[in-house]
Design an enzyme around this catalytic site. Structure first.
Site, PDB file in Angstrom:
ATOM      1  N   CYS A   1      -0.878   3.718  -6.516  1.00 53.20           N
ATOM      2  CA  CYS A   1      -1.762   3.094  -5.513  1.00 53.20           C
ATOM      3  C   CYS A   1      -1.989   1.678  -6.020  1.00 53.20           C
ATOM      4  O   CYS A   1      -2.309   1.484  -7.207  1.00 53.20           O
ATOM      5  CB  CYS A   1      -3.079   3.850  -5.430  1.00 53.20           C
ATOM      6  SG  CYS A   1      -4.370   2.974  -4.520  1.00 53.20           S
TER       7      CYS A   1
ATOM      8  N   CYS B   1       0.868  -1.183   0.000  1.00 52.64           N
ATOM      9  CA  CYS B   1       0.000   0.000   0.000  1.00 52.64           C
ATOM     10  C   CYS B   1       0.901   1.227   0.000  1.00 52.64           C
ATOM     11  O   CYS B   1       1.633   1.461   0.976  1.00 52.64           O
ATOM     12  CB  CYS B   1      -0.863  -0.029   1.264  1.00 52.64           C
ATOM     13  SG  CYS B   1      -1.886   1.439   1.495  1.00 52.64           S
TER      14      CYS B   1
HETATM   15  N1  DGL Z   1      -3.925   0.580  -2.038  1.00 51.12           N
HETATM   16  C1  DGL Z   1      -3.554   1.745  -1.332  1.00 51.12           C
HETATM   17  C2  DGL Z   1      -2.279   2.393  -1.917  1.00 51.12           C
HETATM   18  O1  DGL Z   1      -1.497   1.726  -2.562  1.00 51.12           O
HETATM   19  C3  DGL Z   1      -4.524   2.796  -0.937  1.00 51.12           C
HETATM   20  C4  DGL Z   1      -5.978   2.733  -1.130  1.00 51.12           C
HETATM   21  C5  DGL Z   1      -6.723   3.425  -0.025  1.00 51.12           C
HETATM   22  O2  DGL Z   1      -6.975   4.641  -0.102  1.00 51.12           O
HETATM   23  O3  DGL Z   1      -7.031   2.738   0.934  1.00 51.12           O
HETATM   24  O4  DGL Z   1      -2.038   3.551  -1.703  1.00 51.12           O
END
Ligand code: DGL
Length: 252
Positions: free
Chosen positions: A180, A73
């Protein structure tokens, strides 16, 4: 140590793309994924909230005896990687927007970065952008996180979003950074709108870093079949069903 699993977490569905890539690159490793879907999105929260949730997610994985932690993430890496490293006594590796590769590919053309609001406003990204890619155009895209959480990964909804956001930069774009992990499931609609433009998701770099950290700790699994376990903080069984469907979706 070598046979212990690797823990991987994300706020939700995005990390599944990372798990899929790690599974292919390191087939002897056992991977345990935790999606904090009950608390997604992280990208709309304060850095303190993101840190607290990340530490809690990490705890659910360290309780299972993981030998390393992958922060799948970008938002959690930006807000919490330092705190995780400080708190844990296992290797921690986080994904982040691959601005260096994007800049190298784009040359004098524009780099577009889609990421969460939190990632784009935290010092880690701002420092990297200033150093590696000052002309990058940063576009917050919380709508895309929600689309992927709902399983809307194809068709007019994501395509319309990309069409609108990229319209001002038509003809000037040299590379697009998927900053993301949720957006790695949106390659097909993005390609439909921006054909032929390089899409960079940071996963190859993350995989390299993980491999070298494990090798340095003499903890790389080199025998055995490996495997994947999926977990979520969400209680709705439909979330787990969507997780499985996304995990099994053909790589784009
Ligand atoms: N998947 C997450 C990232 O790579 C974020 C998504 C979210 O806002 O929870 O930043």
């Amino acid at each position: 140590m070598r046979s212990a699993p690797i823990g991987v977490f994300d706020s939700g569905m995005g990390g599944l793309g990372v798990v899929r890539a790690l599974r292919a690159a390191m087939p002897c490793e056992r991977l345990i994924f935790f999606g904090d879907n009950a608390n997604a999105p992280y990208g709309e929260k304060t850095p303190e909230e993101i840190r607290a949730l990340s530490l809690r997610a990490a705890q659910t994985l360290t309780d299972r005896g993981v030998k390393a932690l992958v922060v799948a993430c970008n938002t959690a890496t930006s807000a919490a990687e330092a705190a995780l490293r400080q708190r844990l006594d296992i290797p921690v590796v986080g994904i982040e927007p691959d601005l260096a590769s994007a800049r190298a590919i784009a040359g004098d053309k524009r780099v577009i970065v889609f990421a969460t609001q939190a990632t784009l406003s935290l010092p880690r990204y701002l420092e990297a952008k200033g150093r590696l890619c000052p002309n990058a155009v940063s576009i917050p895209a919380p709508e895309l996180v929600q689309m992927v959480e709902r399983g809307a990964v194809a068709g007019e909804e994501p395509e319309a979003f990309f069409r609108e956001k990229l319209a001002p930069w038509r003809g000037e774009i040299g590379a697009i950074v998927l900053g993301c992990t949720h957006f790695t499931f949106l390659r097909a609609p993005l390609r439909a709108v921006a054909p032929g433009i390089a899409l960079l998701d940071g996963i190859a770099r993350l995989t390299r870093n993980l491999r070298s950290m494990l090798a340095a700790a003499d903890a790389l699994a080199e025998t055995g079949e490996g495997g994947v376990e999926l977990h979520t903080s969400a209680s709705d069984p439909a979330v787990m069903a969507r997780m499985r469907a996304l995990y099994e979706m053909r790589a784009q």
